[in-house]
Design a protein around this motif. Structure first.
Motif, PDB file in Angstrom:
ATOM      1  N   ALA A   1      55.619  23.998  36.044  1.00 33.95           N
ATOM      2  CA  ALA A   1      55.929  25.274  35.397  1.00 33.95           C
ATOM      3  C   ALA A   1      55.167  25.459  34.090  1.00 33.95           C
ATOM      4  O   ALA A   1      54.764  26.576  33.745  1.00 33.95           O
ATOM      5  CB  ALA A   1      57.430  25.375  35.139  1.00 33.95           C
ATOM      6  N   THR A   2      54.942  24.378  33.333  1.00 35.71           N
ATOM      7  CA  THR A   2      54.275  24.501  32.036  1.00 35.71           C
ATOM      8  C   THR A   2      52.782  24.261  32.116  1.00 35.71           C
ATOM      9  O   THR A   2      52.082  24.419  31.123  1.00 35.71           O
ATOM     10  CB  THR A   2      54.881  23.519  31.009  1.00 35.71           C
ATOM     11  OG1 THR A   2      54.711  22.186  31.479  1.00 35.71           O
ATOM     12  CG2 THR A   2      56.342  23.822  30.762  1.00 35.71           C
TER      13      THR A   2
ATOM     14  N   LEU B   1      58.629  19.304  38.300  1.00 34.91           N
ATOM     15  CA  LEU B   1      58.805  20.761  38.263  1.00 34.91           C
ATOM     16  C   LEU B   1      58.504  21.329  36.879  1.00 34.91           C
ATOM     17  O   LEU B   1      57.897  22.393  36.748  1.00 34.91           O
ATOM     18  CB  LEU B   1      60.224  21.127  38.695  1.00 34.91           C
ATOM     19  CG  LEU B   1      60.562  20.877  40.161  1.00 34.91           C
ATOM     20  CD1 LEU B   1      62.040  21.131  40.415  1.00 34.91           C
ATOM     21  CD2 LEU B   1      59.697  21.731  41.065  1.00 34.91           C
ATOM     22  N   TYR B   2      58.915  20.610  35.835  1.00 33.13           N
ATOM     23  CA  TYR B   2      58.645  21.030  34.463  1.00 33.13           C
ATOM     24  C   TYR B   2      57.140  21.094  34.200  1.00 33.13           C
ATOM     25  O   TYR B   2      56.637  22.059  33.644  1.00 33.13           O
ATOM     26  CB  TYR B   2      59.328  20.060  33.490  1.00 33.13           C
ATOM     27  CG  TYR B   2      58.939  20.244  32.047  1.00 33.13           C
ATOM     28  CD1 TYR B   2      59.437  21.310  31.311  1.00 33.13           C
ATOM     29  CD2 TYR B   2      58.087  19.338  31.414  1.00 33.13           C
ATOM     30  CE1 TYR B   2      59.095  21.472  29.985  1.00 33.13           C
ATOM     31  CE2 TYR B   2      57.736  19.497  30.089  1.00 33.13           C
ATOM     32  CZ  TYR B   2      58.247  20.566  29.370  1.00 33.13           C
ATOM     33  OH  TYR B   2      57.891  20.728  28.064  1.00 33.13           O
TER      34      TYR B   2
END
Length: 91
Positions: free
Chosen positions: A80-81, A76-77
């Motif tokens: 998102a990035t 997820l990180y």
């Protein structure tokens, strides 16, 4: 589980999750934070489903649950990035 145990499990889980996700580029702080959050989220969600407590200390089930949670949070990180997994040295 004590704060020291959370830090140890979180660090191990974050580092292993980073290696599984094939980047090996994460910093110590990022690995630690994602690992700790993964341990918390993974332990909480699995505890809700199975009605058992997987956060009982430093042992194999706790680390496996933390790794699973850390992999999900790491994915997820990266989503998102915008970071992608390295494949054959390229993005």
């Amino acid at each position: 589980m004590s704060i020291i145990a959370w830090l140890v499990v979180g660090l191990v889980a974050g580092w292993i999750a980073n290696m599984i996700m094939s980047s090996g580029r994460g910093g110590l702080i990022t690995d630690l934070v994602i690992g700790i959050l993964g341990a918390i989220v993974g332990g909480f969600l699995l505890g809700l489903v199975t009605k058992t407590d997987y956060t009982t200390g430093i042992n194999v089930p706790t680390i496996l649950v933390a790794i699973g949670g850390a992999i999900v949070l790491l994915a997820l990180y990266r989503l998102a990035t915008g970071r992608r997994i390295l494949r054959n040295g390229r993005y």
